[in-house]
Motif scaffolding. Structure first.
Motif, PDB file in Angstrom:
ATOM      1  N   ASP A   1       0.658  -1.468  -0.327  1.00  0.00           N
ATOM      2  CA  ASP A   1       0.084  -0.193  -0.589  1.00  0.00           C
ATOM      3  C   ASP A   1       1.259   1.264   0.340  1.00  0.00           C
ATOM      4  O   ASP A   1       0.379   2.276  -0.747  1.00  0.00           O
ATOM      5  N   TYR A   2       2.361   1.077   0.797  1.00  0.00           N
ATOM      6  CA  TYR A   2       2.698   2.291   0.998  1.00  0.00           C
ATOM      7  C   TYR A   2       3.382   2.798  -0.565  1.00  0.00           C
ATOM      8  O   TYR A   2       3.717   3.743  -1.033  1.00  0.00           O
TER       9      TYR A   2
ATOM     10  N   GLY B   1       3.711  11.842   3.640  1.00  0.00           N
ATOM     11  CA  GLY B   1       3.006  11.548   2.826  1.00  0.00           C
ATOM     12  C   GLY B   1       2.055  10.290   2.773  1.00  0.00           C
ATOM     13  O   GLY B   1       0.986   9.883   4.182  1.00  0.00           O
ATOM     14  N   ALA B   2       2.493   9.248   2.845  1.00  0.00           N
ATOM     15  CA  ALA B   2       1.745   8.388   2.475  1.00  0.00           C
ATOM     16  C   ALA B   2       2.360   7.343   3.640  1.00  0.00           C
ATOM     17  O   ALA B   2       1.620   7.171   3.899  1.00  0.00           O
ATOM     18  N   LEU B   3       3.200   7.517   4.704  1.00  0.00           N
ATOM     19  CA  LEU B   3       3.143   7.534   5.846  1.00  0.00           C
ATOM     20  C   LEU B   3       2.015   7.576   6.661  1.00  0.00           C
ATOM     21  O   LEU B   3       1.559   7.272   7.285  1.00  0.00           O
ATOM     22  N   THR B   4       1.786   8.895   6.741  1.00  0.00           N
ATOM     23  CA  THR B   4       1.256   9.636   7.599  1.00  0.00           C
ATOM     24  C   THR B   4      -0.006   9.492   7.296  1.00  0.00           C
ATOM     25  O   THR B   4      -1.262   8.933   8.020  1.00  0.00           O
ATOM     26  N   LEU B   5      -1.006   9.107   5.895  1.00  0.00           N
ATOM     27  CA  LEU B   5      -2.060   8.274   5.720  1.00  0.00           C
ATOM     28  C   LEU B   5      -1.606   6.343   6.161  1.00  0.00           C
ATOM     29  O   LEU B   5      -2.969   6.467   6.423  1.00  0.00           O
TER      30      LEU B   5
ATOM     31  N   PHE C   1      -4.885   5.805   8.273  1.00  0.00           N
ATOM     32  CA  PHE C   1      -6.238   4.971   7.928  1.00  0.00           C
ATOM     33  C   PHE C   1      -5.758   2.962   7.389  1.00  0.00           C
ATOM     34  O   PHE C   1      -6.609   2.658   7.343  1.00  0.00           O
ATOM     35  N   LYS C   2      -4.708   2.755   8.262  1.00  0.00           N
ATOM     36  CA  LYS C   2      -4.157   1.509   8.041  1.00  0.00           C
ATOM     37  C   LYS C   2      -4.099   0.918   6.860  1.00  0.00           C
ATOM     38  O   LYS C   2      -2.542  -0.203   6.452  1.00  0.00           O
ATOM     39  N   SER C   3      -4.623   0.922   5.941  1.00  0.00           N
ATOM     40  CA  SER C   3      -4.527   0.124   4.633  1.00  0.00           C
ATOM     41  C   SER C   3      -5.228   1.353   3.455  1.00  0.00           C
ATOM     42  O   SER C   3      -5.767   1.710   3.673  1.00  0.00           O
ATOM     43  N   LEU C   4      -4.544   0.759   2.317  1.00  0.00           N
ATOM     44  CA  LEU C   4      -5.308   1.820   0.898  1.00  0.00           C
ATOM     45  C   LEU C   4      -6.319   1.395   0.613  1.00  0.00           C
ATOM     46  O   LEU C   4      -7.612   2.892   0.237  1.00  0.00           O
ATOM     47  N   ASP C   5      -7.271   0.278   0.682  1.00  0.00           N
ATOM     48  CA  ASP C   5      -8.355  -0.015   1.461  1.00  0.00           C
ATOM     49  C   ASP C   5      -9.144   0.975   2.110  1.00  0.00           C
ATOM     50  O   ASP C   5     -10.285   1.386   1.429  1.00  0.00           O
ATOM     51  N   ASN C   6      -8.717   1.053   3.148  1.00  0.00           N
ATOM     52  CA  ASN C   6     -10.036   1.628   4.131  1.00  0.00           C
ATOM     53  C   ASN C   6      -9.632   3.152   3.314  1.00  0.00           C
ATOM     54  O   ASN C   6     -11.011   4.092   4.245  1.00  0.00           O
ATOM     55  N   MET C   7      -8.244   3.969   3.197  1.00  0.00           N
ATOM     56  CA  MET C   7      -9.021   4.910   2.742  1.00  0.00           C
ATOM     57  C   MET C   7      -9.348   5.162   1.161  1.00  0.00           C
ATOM     58  O   MET C   7     -10.416   6.147   1.571  1.00  0.00           O
ATOM     59  N   LEU C   8      -9.905   4.195   0.422  1.00  0.00           N
ATOM     60  CA  LEU C   8     -10.818   4.460  -0.775  1.00  0.00           C
ATOM     61  C   LEU C   8     -12.495   4.177   0.285  1.00  0.00           C
ATOM     62  O   LEU C   8     -13.159   4.448  -0.937  1.00  0.00           O
TER      63      LEU C   8
ATOM     64  N   ALA D   1      -8.148  13.679  -0.544  1.00  0.00           N
ATOM     65  CA  ALA D   1      -8.495  13.337  -1.572  1.00  0.00           C
ATOM     66  C   ALA D   1      -8.170  13.741  -2.881  1.00  0.00           C
ATOM     67  O   ALA D   1      -8.037  12.840  -3.601  1.00  0.00           O
ATOM     68  N   LYS D   2      -6.400  13.134  -3.131  1.00  0.00           N
ATOM     69  CA  LYS D   2      -5.445  12.672  -3.761  1.00  0.00           C
ATOM     70  C   LYS D   2      -5.448  11.497  -3.917  1.00  0.00           C
ATOM     71  O   LYS D   2      -5.491  11.016  -5.179  1.00  0.00           O
ATOM     72  N   ILE D   3      -5.663  10.262  -3.208  1.00  0.00           N
ATOM     73  CA  ILE D   3      -6.267   8.830  -3.378  1.00  0.00           C
ATOM     74  C   ILE D   3      -6.684   8.739  -4.075  1.00  0.00           C
ATOM     75  O   ILE D   3      -7.048   7.893  -4.598  1.00  0.00           O
ATOM     76  N   HIS D   4      -7.628   9.251  -3.943  1.00  0.00           N
ATOM     77  CA  HIS D   4      -9.509   9.369  -4.378  1.00  0.00           C
ATOM     78  C   HIS D   4      -9.279   9.745  -6.520  1.00  0.00           C
ATOM     79  O   HIS D   4     -10.159   9.171  -6.405  1.00  0.00           O
TER      80      HIS D   4
END
Length: 265
Positions: A175-176, A197-201, A205-212, A224-227
């Motif tokens: 995910d990182y 920034g990736a580390l902070t996210l 949120f623990k994972s990319l899936d959770n961010m989405l 917002a950039k992840i989305h």
């Protein structure tokens, strides 16, 4: 009895050794001969240090992989294997064989995926695995059964060392990299979000899936950039995630190593 499989990322080892010889002698037969001798000595040292019950050297096939088909720019710009060295790889594999060590290479898979498959099989059987490589992409495989050994730095890396160094679990690494990209493989991440920034996210949120799964929040520019770059991030994650289910066509017993093979040379 617990077995220990020593997996050598062969091209990682050979190309680093050849680079030193090439610097001293240029692209010459002398550099090739010196590489052969140094690589064989390195293998002897690795066998002596780790005392494995099983061992395999995994080579790249130098053909386009599924990653190239999925992402044409994959590894674009990376220096190809020097012609003289490429021609000598069969000879090096033969030398390894005389030392009692088999080599593995296929035309359809990358060495990294073959190594991941072998290591994962060992871990699932509660057996030990040592991967000899300087490639950080293998960090995602680390667990209680799998460790990495850097031959050149004489250093071990385990899951705890990665956490202490990066602040991430091995399960979060893909995910990182999906966010940061991997420049050495010409894989882009999410534009505008760096390592910090990736580390902070991921801490939040623990994972990319959770961010989405989070609702879009323009106030959180990183999220917002992840989305906005969801497709790119998911593609990158697919590219950096190692495959662990390749059909190998042999059993662990075929890789058994007899230590007398070196002594009898």
């Amino acid at each position: 009895m617990i077995s220990t499989l020593l997996i050598i990322d062969a091209m990682n080892l050979i190309r680093r050794i050849y680079a030193v010889q090439e610097k001293q002698s240029g692209e010459t037969e002398s550099a090739i001969l010196a590489t052969e001798n140094t690589v064989c000595n390195a293998l002897k040292k690795l066998l002596h240090i780790h005392q494995p019950t099983h061992v395999i050297c995994v080579f790249d096939s130098h053909t386009a992989s599924w990653r190239h088909r999925l992402y044409p720019n994959y590894k674009k710009g990376r220096k190809p294997v020097p012609a003289l060295l490429k021609q000598d790889l069969d000879r090096i594999q033969d030398l390894f064989f005389t030392m009692g060590v088999e080599s593995l290479v296929t035309e359809s898979d990358e060495a990294d995926d073959l190594i991941a498959t072998l290591a994962d099989k060992m871990a699932k059987q509660q057996q030990k695995c040592i991967i000899v490589s300087t490639d950080k992409g293998f960090y995602q495989l680390l667990n209680t059964q799998i460790i990495i050994y850097d031959y050149f730095q004489h250093r071990y890396t385990d899951a705890l060392a990665v956490f202490n160094k990066m602040g991430l679990s091995t399960q979060q690494l893909c995910d990182y990299w999906a966010i940061t990209g991997i420049s050495s493989s010409a894989i882009k991440g999410v534009e505008g979000i760096g390592a910090k920034g990736a580390l902070t996210l991921l801490k939040q949120f623990k994972s990319l899936d959770n961010m989405l799964l989070q609702p879009t929040d323009e106030a959180d520019k990183r999220l917002a950039k992840i989305h906005q770059c969801k497709a790119d991030a998911l593609l990158t994650k697919k590219l950096v995630t190692l495959h662990k289910s390749i059909s190998l066509g042999f059993n662990l017993k075929d890789l058994r190593y007899t230590h007398t093979a070196i002594k009898n040379q």
